[in-house]
Enzyme design. Sequence first.
Site, PDB file in Angstrom:
ATOM      1  N   THR A  48      22.289  52.146 -32.340  1.00 42.84           N
ATOM      2  CA  THR A  48      23.697  52.359 -31.479  1.00 42.84           C
ATOM      3  C   THR A  48      24.395  51.430 -31.495  1.00 42.84           C
ATOM      4  OG1 THR A  48      22.355  53.268 -30.264  1.00 42.84           O
ATOM      5  CG2 THR A  48      23.180  54.972 -32.555  1.00 42.84           C
ATOM      6  N   ASP A  90      19.256  45.809 -24.492  1.00 42.58           N
ATOM      7  CA  ASP A  90      17.842  45.820 -23.414  1.00 42.58           C
ATOM      8  C   ASP A  90      18.174  44.488 -22.765  1.00 42.58           C
ATOM      9  OD1 ASP A  90      17.028  46.407 -26.071  1.00 42.58           O
ATOM     10  OD2 ASP A  90      16.467  44.071 -27.035  1.00 42.58           O
ATOM     11  N   TYR A 112      17.753  42.936 -40.063  1.00 44.64           N
ATOM     12  CA  TYR A 112      18.311  43.896 -39.028  1.00 44.64           C
ATOM     13  C   TYR A 112      19.574  43.424 -38.941  1.00 44.64           C
ATOM     14  CZ  TYR A 112      19.368  44.600 -33.909  1.00 44.64           C
ATOM     15  OH  TYR A 112      19.780  45.276 -32.592  1.00 44.64           O
ATOM     16  N   SER A 123      10.767  41.828 -25.327  1.00 45.46           N
ATOM     17  CA  SER A 123      10.344  40.263 -24.983  1.00 45.46           C
ATOM     18  C   SER A 123      11.839  39.153 -24.623  1.00 45.46           C
ATOM     19  CB  SER A 123       9.070  39.781 -25.593  1.00 45.46           C
ATOM     20  OG  SER A 123       9.352  39.652 -26.698  1.00 45.46           O
TER      21      SER A 123
END
Length: 387
Positions: free
Chosen positions: A37, A177, A229, A132
Amino acid sequence: MSDLRDDVRTLFTQITGRAPDGLWSAPGRVNLIGEHTDYNDGFVLPFAIDRRTIVAAGAREDAVLRVASTFSDDAVEIPLGDLEGARGRAGWADYPLGVAWALGRSGADLAAVPGVDLVIDSNVPVGAGLSSSAAIECAVALALDDLWRLGLARPALARAGQLAENEFVGAPTGIMDQSASLLGQADAAVFLDCRTLDAEIVPLGFAAAGLTLLVMDTGVSHSHATGGYGERRASCEAGAAALGVPALRDLTVDDLARARDLLDDVTFRRVRHVVTENQRVLDVVRTLRTEGAAGIGELLDASHVSMRDDFEISVPELDLAVETAREHGALGARMTGGGFGGAAIALAPLDAVSRIQVAVDGAFAEHGFAAPEVYPVRPSAGAARDA
């Protein structure tokens, strides 16, 4: 964390012959709900976790950026003025190099700042969907902001991290992120509007409810810079264009009937996932505020079904982890992260943790899958200067 700090400080001194100017750290994150989203201008609800990346950093007397780590034998050195030509060429070091480049693109005068030595260590699992890469970006961004005296606010540092990942590394990710890593607080999630970048801290209350969140790392590797992706992102952009809206954020569940008539089946299902996932984020925030964490399990389950069937980003290992956790006491479970591997999460009563861990291990063995890692994570504080 003390071992990480000691290791990174020791390696910095071994490489440079001096002590670092400071240590900075940033956490990985779990996305409680709101998958794919973020780049659709939607809503997300991640939280920072108690796994962190540590950066030891010190200013140099020249204009060279040197990057080393405890997990690679090779240090990368490049003049700050040459960063533009180095995009995408340094493997894992693209992440810290990209942050310096992005800060330059964002207004820092790289001709006027000193070079920097950076040494990195981390206990954020790589490839598990726990971000990460953003932990590296945010720790480095905070260190460079301090050493270069830029005075940037945390949302600006998050944007620099996203710019580094998008244009230097080449991964078409959103800003979730970096925002979670920089803005996270203990026992809370970050409710982020990815269009306005307005962020609100939402208490989770897991411990008070007798709950914990388990990460179930399948060990199946994935890469955001390649493959599915990017294809999913392109489908979302095509769907928004066909429906005449700037982004899928501008659609509601009521618009899905029109979308079904206008779009091919695959694009429609991609759109339906994003539209319904946005609504699930809003529903989880409302439920946390009114009922508490024990009430969100069904929404987590529905999110996984949507990612499995509509967005088609799950894999058999993720589905097995989710199903097994639910069968053995989890209130809800879903894959987390960009998909095509990585980890699933399960919201579980404390007294069910061991049972779920044993069951997931056994199910993976029975299906001939590599052994997973199953462990609890705590919602934790965001990036900070540590020393």
